[in-house]
Scaffold this active site. Structure first.
Site, PDB file in Angstrom:
ATOM      1  N   GLY A  10      51.109  17.501  47.077  1.00 23.65           N
ATOM      2  CA  GLY A  10      52.173  16.843  46.307  1.00 23.65           C
ATOM      3  C   GLY A  10      51.765  16.659  44.853  1.00 23.65           C
ATOM      4  CG  ASP A  31      51.387  18.270  51.684  1.00 26.97           C
ATOM      5  OD1 ASP A  31      52.521  18.540  52.125  1.00 26.97           O
ATOM      6  OD2 ASP A  31      51.198  17.547  50.685  1.00 26.97           O
ATOM      7  N   GLY A  36      56.107  18.731  49.056  1.00 26.75           N
ATOM      8  CA  GLY A  36      55.083  19.322  48.184  1.00 26.75           C
ATOM      9  C   GLY A  36      55.192  20.835  48.190  1.00 26.75           C
ATOM     10  CB  VAL A  57      49.604  12.880  58.509  1.00 27.00           C
ATOM     11  CG1 VAL A  57      48.734  13.872  57.748  1.00 27.00           C
ATOM     12  CG2 VAL A  57      50.629  12.235  57.592  1.00 27.00           C
ATOM     13  CE1 TYR A  62      38.624  17.755  66.085  1.00 29.83           C
ATOM     14  CE2 TYR A  62      39.265  19.730  64.872  1.00 29.83           C
ATOM     15  CZ  TYR A  62      38.317  18.997  65.572  1.00 29.83           C
ATOM     16  OH  TYR A  62      37.062  19.517  65.741  1.00 29.83           O
ATOM     17  CE  LYS A  91      58.625  10.867  63.927  1.00 30.25           C
ATOM     18  NZ  LYS A  91      59.243  12.026  64.640  1.00 30.25           N
ATOM     19  CG  ASN A  99      48.715   9.535  63.768  1.00 33.22           C
ATOM     20  OD1 ASN A  99      48.440   8.947  64.811  1.00 33.22           O
ATOM     21  ND2 ASN A  99      49.799  10.282  63.626  1.00 33.22           N
ATOM     22  CE1 TYR A 145      58.094   5.968  49.255  1.00 33.04           C
ATOM     23  CE2 TYR A 145      58.877   4.313  47.702  1.00 33.04           C
ATOM     24  CZ  TYR A 145      57.968   5.304  48.049  1.00 33.04           C
ATOM     25  OH  TYR A 145      56.939   5.621  47.189  1.00 33.04           O
TER      26      TYR A 145
HETATM   27  P1  NAD Z   1      55.275  14.153  46.433  1.00 37.30           P
HETATM   28  O1  NAD Z   1      56.521  14.293  47.221  1.00 37.30           O
HETATM   29  O2  NAD Z   1      55.010  15.095  45.322  1.00 37.30           O
HETATM   30  O3  NAD Z   1      53.998  14.182  47.386  1.00 37.30           O
HETATM   31  C1  NAD Z   1      54.022  13.732  48.719  1.00 37.30           C
HETATM   32  C2  NAD Z   1      53.353  14.775  49.586  1.00 37.30           C
HETATM   33  O4  NAD Z   1      53.305  14.298  50.936  1.00 37.30           O
HETATM   34  C3  NAD Z   1      54.129  16.087  49.597  1.00 37.30           C
HETATM   35  O5  NAD Z   1      53.264  17.160  49.302  1.00 37.30           O
HETATM   36  C4  NAD Z   1      54.671  16.170  51.009  1.00 37.30           C
HETATM   37  O6  NAD Z   1      54.827  17.507  51.460  1.00 37.30           O
HETATM   38  C5  NAD Z   1      53.620  15.382  51.782  1.00 37.30           C
HETATM   39  N1  NAD Z   1      54.109  14.873  53.055  1.00 37.30           N
HETATM   40  C6  NAD Z   1      55.235  14.139  53.281  1.00 37.30           C
HETATM   41  N2  NAD Z   1      55.329  13.849  54.584  1.00 37.30           N
HETATM   42  C7  NAD Z   1      54.239  14.381  55.189  1.00 37.30           C
HETATM   43  C8  NAD Z   1      53.778  14.410  56.526  1.00 37.30           C
HETATM   44  N3  NAD Z   1      54.453  13.820  57.520  1.00 37.30           N
HETATM   45  N4  NAD Z   1      52.614  15.049  56.792  1.00 37.30           N
HETATM   46  C9  NAD Z   1      51.901  15.650  55.809  1.00 37.30           C
HETATM   47  N5  NAD Z   1      52.292  15.660  54.526  1.00 37.30           N
HETATM   48  C10 NAD Z   1      53.463  15.029  54.223  1.00 37.30           C
HETATM   49  O7  NAD Z   1      55.251  12.639  45.868  1.00 37.30           O
HETATM   50  P2  NAD Z   1      54.199  11.899  44.929  1.00 37.30           P
HETATM   51  O8  NAD Z   1      54.940  11.371  43.774  1.00 37.30           O
HETATM   52  O9  NAD Z   1      53.009  12.736  44.704  1.00 37.30           O
HETATM   53  O10 NAD Z   1      53.792  10.653  45.846  1.00 37.30           O
HETATM   54  C11 NAD Z   1      52.579  10.626  46.564  1.00 37.30           C
HETATM   55  C12 NAD Z   1      52.359   9.233  47.151  1.00 37.30           C
HETATM   56  O11 NAD Z   1      52.323   8.259  46.108  1.00 37.30           O
HETATM   57  C13 NAD Z   1      53.453   8.797  48.123  1.00 37.30           C
HETATM   58  O12 NAD Z   1      52.841   8.103  49.199  1.00 37.30           O
HETATM   59  C14 NAD Z   1      54.292   7.847  47.306  1.00 37.30           C
HETATM   60  O13 NAD Z   1      54.918   6.890  48.101  1.00 37.30           O
HETATM   61  C15 NAD Z   1      53.263   7.228  46.374  1.00 37.30           C
HETATM   62  N6  NAD Z   1      53.884   6.730  45.135  1.00 37.30           N
HETATM   63  C16 NAD Z   1      54.264   7.607  44.130  1.00 37.30           C
HETATM   64  C17 NAD Z   1      54.846   7.097  42.984  1.00 37.30           C
HETATM   65  C18 NAD Z   1      55.249   7.974  41.823  1.00 37.30           C
HETATM   66  O14 NAD Z   1      55.725   7.462  40.811  1.00 37.30           O
HETATM   67  N7  NAD Z   1      55.065   9.272  41.872  1.00 37.30           N
HETATM   68  C19 NAD Z   1      55.066   5.716  42.857  1.00 37.30           C
HETATM   69  C20 NAD Z   1      54.706   4.895  43.895  1.00 37.30           C
HETATM   70  C21 NAD Z   1      54.087   5.398  45.024  1.00 37.30           C
END
Ligand code: NAD
Ligand code: UDP
Length: 327
Positions: A10, A31, A36, A57, A62, A91, A99, A145
């Site tokens: 991501g 991921d 992403g 995840v 594993y 989820k 996990n 969320y």
């Molecule tokens: P993003 O969508 O670019 O990255 C999230 C990644 O998680 C993606 O690559 C997606 O494919 C992966 N993903 C989602 N569900 C998954 C699963 N079940 N199994 C494996 N991979 C999974 O978003 P981001 O902006 O990089 O955010 C990353 C984290 O930071 C998140 O947890 C988000 O809540 C947190 N966050 C981000 C911001 C922001 O401003 N960007 C602010 C607050 C919190």
């Protein structure tokens, strides 16, 4: 150290991969590419200390061999994404966090949770210190969320208190920079691409709502410091400089030389969209000696070329009229 980063393909996760590799660690990015893209880590494929595992995840995780740290960043993060993916969001925040915590227990690894300013909801306290419990609507569209992240914080604290696991919680405020997805609907990619296309910027609501935008490099530095600190309670990491969305639109138009102005779209504002958001970062300053270094104007200048390149690749920028970034 051998470090697992969930959500490693991501926006934020891929920058963390870069940083930990640069610091000499071994990195495993996990991921399922839900929001992403492999493009974010393509430059790391073949690196001798980097591995990518495609895995959801939410299912049992594993990983062979030892792990010293797990950074749990997997989750849809933009309002558009989690409105389209409500069940997956719940989820990954609940089952995925469980996990990842179980894996941390099994490996004796330190665990860091990516939480969010959304745990404060539409805040009634301003700016928001970590001690504020928030104003969240559990049954509104953003509840999937917000409540998933609140659950994730609660189970992380339970593993710390009940199992003695070493845990850290970062509450991330709006972060931007290269590798944000063009179509993720967040205000930074929306405004920059609209400006580069010479379109009016879509301001939702009246544009008087505020956000405080942090450049990705500042966030990554804050996360690294938190991971290696002794702080077990949540820490805000964000840039306290607050802008109205309208002010932000004007800044983007100025930096891109976009003459098209703004268009107000009250109907596109999502229910329960917070009216204000500004981190109180006194704790991060005190405990981590951290504060943001990149002002918004500078960070947006650094981000524009990334989006220009993306749009050019898609053939969406007229070659005869390349957008310019005045300095
Ligand atoms: P993003 O969508 O670019 O990255 C999230 C990644 O998680 C993606 O690559 C997606 O494919 C992966 N993903 C989602 N569900 C998954 C699963 N079940 N199994 C494996 N991979 C999974 O978003 P981001 O902006 O990089 O955010 C990353 C984290 O930071 C998140 O947890 C988000 O809540 C947190 N966050 C981000 C911001 C922001 O401003 N960007 C602010 C607050 C919190
Ligand atoms: N927003 C906007 N125009 C856009 C996209 C978003 O005015 O094209 C507004 C949105 O209504 C919110 C703010 O910008 O008030 C930040 O939205 P974003 O989706 O970036 O993230 P949020 O902070 O709400 O999680």
């Amino acid at each position: 150290m051998r470090i697992l980063i969930t959500g490693g393909a991501g926006f934020i996760g891929s920058h963390l991969c870069d940083r930990f590799l640069a610091d000499g660690h071994e990195v495993i990015a996990m991921d399922n590419l839900l929001t992403g893209t492999p493009d974010n880590i393509a430059h790391l494929i073949g690196h001798e200390r980097f591995t990518f595992i495609k895995h959801n995840v939410t299912n049992y995780i594993y990983v062979a061999g030892p792990l010293d740290a797990i950074l749990h960043f997997a989750s849809p993060a933009s309002p558009i994404d989690y409105l389209e993916l409500p069940i997956q969001t719940l989820k990954v925040g609940a089952l995925g966090t469980h996990n990842a915590l179980g894996l941390a227990m099994a490996k004796g690894a330190r665990f860091l949770l990516a939480s969010t300013s959304e745990v404060y909801g539409d805040p009634l306290v301003h700016p928001q210190p970590e001690s504020y419990w928030g104003n969240v609507n559990p049954v509104g569209p953003r509840g999937v969320y917000d409540e998933a992240k609140r659950f994730a914080e609660a189970i992380t604290m339970a593993y710390q208190r009940y199992h003695g696991l070493e845990t850290r919680i970062v509450r991330i405020f709006n972060t931007y920079g290269p590798r944000m997805r063009l179509a993720d609907g967040r205000v930074v990619p929306n405004f920059i691409q609209q400006a580069l296309r010479r379109e009016p910027l879509t301001v939702y609501g009246d544009g008087q709502q505020t956000r405080s935008f942090q450049y990705i490099d500042d966030l990554v530095e804050g996360i690294v410091r938190l991971l290696f600190s002794d702080e077990k309670e949540p820490v805000n990491i964000g840039n306290p400089r607050e802008f109205t969305i309208r002010e932000f639109a004007e800044l983007v138009n100025r930096l891109t030389g976009n003459p098209a102005g703004i268009v107000v779209k009250p109907e596109l504002r999502i229910t329960d969209d917070p009216q204000t958001r500004q981190p109180d970062i006194s704790k991060a300053r005190r405990i981590l000696g951290w504060e943001p270094r990149v002002p918004l104007e500078e960070g947006i200048r650094r981000t524009i070329p990334y989006f220009r390149e993306q749009l050019q690749r898609l053939g969406q920028l007229p070659a005869e009229e390349p957008a310019t970034t005045p300095h």
